[in-house]
Each structure stands twice: as C-alpha cells, then as structure tokens.
Motif scaffolding. Structure first.
Motif, mmCIF file in Angstrom:
data_model
loop_
_atom_site.group_PDB
_atom_site.id
_atom_site.type_symbol
_atom_site.label_atom_id
_atom_site.label_comp_id
_atom_site.label_asym_id
_atom_site.label_seq_id
_atom_site.Cartn_x
_atom_site.Cartn_y
_atom_site.Cartn_z
ATOM 1 N N LEU A 46 -6.616 0.468 -15.399
ATOM 2 C CA LEU A 46 -6.125 0.637 -14.031
ATOM 3 C C LEU A 46 -7.278 0.947 -13.082
ATOM 4 C CD1 LEU A 46 -3.903 0.924 -11.911
ATOM 5 C CD2 LEU A 46 -3.607 3.304 -12.656
ATOM 6 N N THR A 47 -8.159 1.845 -13.491
ATOM 7 C CA THR A 47 -9.283 2.227 -12.638
ATOM 8 C C THR A 47 -10.235 1.064 -12.428
ATOM 9 O OG1 THR A 47 -9.102 4.474 -13.534
ATOM 10 C CG2 THR A 47 -11.093 3.951 -12.299
ATOM 11 N N CYS A 99 0.921 1.616 -0.496
ATOM 12 C CA CYS A 99 0.916 2.804 -1.359
ATOM 13 C C CYS A 99 2.294 3.049 -1.961
ATOM 14 C CB CYS A 99 0.471 4.032 -0.580
ATOM 15 S SG CYS A 99 -1.243 3.976 -0.058
ATOM 16 N N THR A 100 3.339 2.783 -1.173
ATOM 17 C CA THR A 100 4.699 2.994 -1.667
ATOM 18 C C THR A 100 5.021 2.061 -2.821
ATOM 19 O OG1 THR A 100 5.441 3.715 0.522
ATOM 20 C CG2 THR A 100 7.135 2.994 -1.026
ATOM 21 N N ASN A 101 4.553 0.827 -2.714
ATOM 22 C CA ASN A 101 4.908 -0.189 -3.717
ATOM 23 C C ASN A 101 3.899 -0.309 -4.852
ATOM 24 O OD1 ASN A 101 7.385 -1.671 -2.520
ATOM 25 N ND2 ASN A 101 5.982 -1.538 -0.796
ATOM 26 N N LEU A 102 2.613 -0.084 -4.548
ATOM 27 C CA LEU A 102 1.575 -0.320 -5.548
ATOM 28 C C LEU A 102 0.771 0.922 -5.916
ATOM 29 C CD1 LEU A 102 0.241 -3.722 -4.122
ATOM 30 C CD2 LEU A 102 1.834 -3.380 -6.020
ATOM 31 N N LEU A 103 1.109 2.050 -5.314
ATOM 32 C CA LEU A 103 0.454 3.329 -5.616
ATOM 33 C C LEU A 103 -1.060 3.227 -5.417
ATOM 34 C CD1 LEU A 103 2.576 4.265 -8.757
ATOM 35 C CD2 LEU A 103 2.970 4.899 -6.370
ATOM 36 N N ALA A 108 -6.330 1.072 -2.629
ATOM 37 C CA ALA A 108 -7.549 0.253 -2.685
ATOM 38 C C ALA A 108 -7.412 -1.001 -1.836
ATOM 39 C CB ALA A 108 -7.859 -0.116 -4.136
ATOM 40 N N MET A 109 -6.280 -1.680 -1.923
ATOM 41 C CA MET A 109 -6.074 -2.903 -1.166
ATOM 42 C C MET A 109 -6.058 -2.631 0.336
ATOM 43 S SD MET A 109 -3.164 -4.678 -3.611
ATOM 44 C CE MET A 109 -2.948 -6.087 -2.547
#
Length: 218
Positions: A46-47, A99-103, A108-109
């Motif tokens: 993930l990182t 952030c809500t959908n992809l945390l 980052a995006m």
C-alpha cells in the motif's frame, strides 16, 4: 528568461529520471526502510503504491520552486500566493471526495493533482504576461526525458522481478541489492541514451563525472 529556461531544464533533467527510477524501486525501498515489526508486506504494498503516486508530482514541485522565484525576481510575490491559495481552496472538495473513497491513496492522488494544477496555473500566467521564451524547448525536452527514462526503467523492472535472493529469508538484503543493481543499470542506460539523443541538458551533470564523461559524450 534564459536563466529560468536553463534552471527548468536542469531541474527536469534531474527529477524526471529520478522519479521514474524511484517508482520502479518503490517497493524494495519501503521494505528496506519500514518493513519490520508491525509493518507487514501488505502495508509495504500500500505504501509503495502511495509513494508512486506522490512521485508523479515531484517534477511539478521542481518547476514550481523555480518559476516562483521568477515571479519574485519580477517583484511579484502576490501572484504565486493568490494562485496557491485559490488552488488550495478549490482542492478541498477533491481531497474530501478522494479521501472518503480511497483513504490514503486518495490523499496522495489529491496532493499530486493539487501541485500539478498550481504549477500549470503559474506557467500559464507567466506565459500570458511575459511570453514563451522561458519555456522554449522545455516541452520537447521533457517528452524525450520521459521516453528515455521509461526505456531505462525497462531493464530495471526485469531486475526487480528476478528472484536472485530468497526474499523470505533475506528480505532486507534482497531489497538493498535490488535498489543498488537497478540504480546502476538505470543510470547507465539513461546516461547512454540521453547523451546520444539529449546531450545539452545532461552535459552539466556529465561534467561531474570527470574523465568518465568522455565515454558517454563520445
């Protein structure tokens, strides 16, 4: 204009290939630095993905750092501040949605998108006020750098997929060897191709190699 042009070329010549290479070695880098204790392979994957997204914005950071000083040299400290504030305000909904959908991936995006937008606005405003001389040849050189970097990254990917060290028993040694070997191969391929097809931007960096530069420049 010539000073800014040279600075932008130098920054991109350094940051574009480094960003591509670091995208390739994102996973072994995270393994070497963080994967221990409660930081497991899933966290590493993930990182590494987040790191790759952030690296996509590094070149925009470099352009922004140089071009902002062009505004300061023109005694205009207000325009970069206004544009930066506007982009920050407009990015809040994007941050919230991603952030809500992809945390963490969304953070980052959104971050990469925000710095890219800010940099493009700075470039457009400069272009409108002062003309195109500052950016002469930058687009073509950047595309060539991207292509050469991708070509240099191809053998790097094959190296990273080769299991020459047991990752289960020696994960840190494997990660270190992957970073070192891929860096050597990437550097040789990139310098060889760029000195042939893009000699002017890379020549200042090749001069740092001393007598070795003659091999590539020839």
């Amino acid at each position: 204009h010539q000073t800014l042009n040279l600075a932008l070329r130098s920054v991109l010549t350094l940051l574009i290939p480094l960003s591509i290479w670091m995208m390739c070695i994102a996973r072994p880098t995270i393994v070497l630095i963080f994967q221990q204790g409660y930081f497991n392979p899933t966290d590493t994957d993930l990182t590494a993905r987040i790191l790759r997204i952030l690296l996509a914005g590094v070149s925009f950071w470099g352009i922004q750092q140089v071009l902002a000083r062009g505004y300061y040299a023109r005694q205009d400290t207000l325009s970069p501040a206004i544009l930066g504030t506007a982009v920050t305000a407009l990015s809040i909904p994007l941050f919230w949605a991603l952030c809500t959908n992809l945390l963490a991936m969304g953070v980052a995006m959104a971050s990469a998108s925000a710095i890219a937008s800010y940099t493009l606005l700075l470039c457009c405003l400069w272009w409108y006020r002062f003309g195109t001389e500052t950016f002469a040849g930058i687009g073509t050189a950047s595309l060539k750098l991207l292509l050469i970097s991708f070509l240099a990254g191809t053998p790097t990917v094959f190296i990273l997929r080769t299991e020459f060290i047991d990752s289960a028993n020696h994960p840190y040694l494997k990660a270190l060897c992957e970073i070192a070997s891929s860096g050597l191969v990437f550097g040789l391929v990139f310098v060889g191709l760029s000195s042939r097809f893009l000699p002017l931007p890379v020549e200042p960096f090749l001069k740092k190699l001393g007598q070795i530069r003659r091999i590539f420049l020839r």
